[in-house]
Design an enzyme around this catalytic site. Structure first.
Site, mmCIF file in Angstrom:
data_model
loop_
_atom_site.group_PDB
_atom_site.id
_atom_site.type_symbol
_atom_site.label_atom_id
_atom_site.label_comp_id
_atom_site.label_asym_id
_atom_site.label_seq_id
_atom_site.Cartn_x
_atom_site.Cartn_y
_atom_site.Cartn_z
ATOM 1 C CG LEU A 1 -2.012 -1.077 1.228
ATOM 2 C CD1 LEU A 1 -2.754 -1.081 2.559
ATOM 3 C CD2 LEU A 1 -2.996 -0.867 0.081
ATOM 4 N NE ARG A 2 6.799 1.080 2.950
ATOM 5 C CZ ARG A 2 7.272 -0.129 3.231
ATOM 6 N NH1 ARG A 2 7.406 -1.006 2.241
ATOM 7 N NH2 ARG A 2 7.603 -0.468 4.448
ATOM 8 N N GLY A 3 2.408 2.427 -2.415
ATOM 9 C CA GLY A 3 2.170 3.119 -3.676
ATOM 10 C C GLY A 3 1.065 4.143 -3.564
#
Length: 333
Positions: free
Chosen positions: A271-273
């Protein structure tokens, strides 16, 4: 000698955008710049640091703390008056030890007087500035991991040799490397906020202009800096306005949906994107003086935020940047 002006750097627009966005919001997580040798990677980073206005620090503080830091960390910040100093730009050498990076017990004072005193490391020197690592892909993985942890938390904790020290360490982490020397491990690369690919310009006009400007800077560094001072001041004003504006910007629901849909479409890991896309689009909107965060900001920052997070697809050997551009066209037209 005067630094090469940031505004005088020819082309390399994506790298300059990533550096400016990180200056607006250091919480984005730093910039990884991979590319050919001699393409201005370190020049751009140093130029941006020297462009920024001096910061106010407590005079006798070993960490360069502000009054806000002092209120949180207390006596480790010292009690002296404020003074102005240049924004720190710290080079981390490849051979640096963990003690040199984190800080450690001052052995000389310990042996001389028996007093346990903390000797600040490179992370303390980089506080409120930039930490630059050239050839980061050759640095030991455990050090890279450690640096990314501190960059994300904004705090360095050292507990060793009877010492227990906690001090602020907020900095923009910039790593550069040449892919020919080896790639950074995906698990570590993913933790950088933005990733930029830099290539040698193939436009003849750009190459001629680079030679012309480099020759002018070598001939008269101070005069060259003066020639570009007005353009640098324009960038500085944009950064100052952006820093104030970014705190009050909110990201609309439809833009959050754009971030999520794009990450799913390109197959970004974790989910860092989404989080980086959201923060990057917000910082870019603030930098450009926009009143709201829009889809155009997401599209502009998407390659930098996502290219290093894509899963390898054995059935699709298309480069990561092309995959992102294709997904953007399919989703948004």
């Amino acid at each position: 000698m005067a630094r090469f002006p940031f505004s005088a750097i020819v082309a390399q627009d994506e790298m300059k955008q990533a550096l400016l966005v990180s200056a607006i919001d250091p919480a984005i997580g730093g910039v990884m710049v991979f590319g050919d040798r001699g393409t201005g990677k370190s020049t751009a980073a140093r130029a941006l640091a020297s462009l920024l206005p001096p910061i106010s620090t407590i005079k006798d503080c070993p960490f360069g703390c502000s009054k806000k830091d002092q209120a949180r960390y207390g006596k480790i910040c010292g009690t002296g008056p404020l003074r102005k100093r240049a924004v720190p730009f710290v080079d981390l050498p490849l051979g640096a030890t963990e003690d040199r990076v984190l800080g450690a017990l001052d052995l000389e004072r310990a042996l001389r007087s028996g007093e346990k005193v903390f000797e600040p490391g490179l992370l303390a020197k980089a506080h409120r500035g930039f930490l630059y690592i050239d050839e980061i892909n050759l640095l030991e993985d455990h050090l890279v991991d450690l640096l990314l942890d501190v960059a994300a938390s904004g705090e360095n904790v050292v507990e060793r040799e009877g010492l227990s020290v906690r001090h602020p360490a907020r900095f923009v982490l910039i790593g550069s490397g040449n892919p020919e020397e080896g790639e950074l491990r995906p698990q570590l690369l993913d933790r950088f906020g933005l990733s930029v690919e830099v290539r040698t310009p193939d436009n003849i006009t750009d190459r001629i202009e680079i030679m012309r400007r480099c020759a002018a800077q070598e001939r008269d560094p101070d005069g060259f800096a003066k020639d570009w001072a007005d353009e640098d001041q324009k960038i500085l004003r944009k950064i100052a306005r952006g820093k104030k504006k970014v705190e009050n910007l909110t990201v609309p629901e439809e833009v959050l949906a754009d971030c999520a849909e794009l990450c799913v479409a390109v197959g970004a890991d974790g989910l860092r994107g989404e989080l980086t896309l959201m923060r990057g689009a917000k910082a870019l909107a603030a930098l450009n003086g926009s009143r709201s965060v829009r889809r155009e900001h997401v599209i502009a920052i998407a390659p930098s935020a996502l290219r290093h997070r894509l899963r390898r697809d054995v059935l699709d050997e298309t480069g990561s940047t092309a995959r992102i551009e294709r997904a953007v066209n399919e989703l948004f037209g």
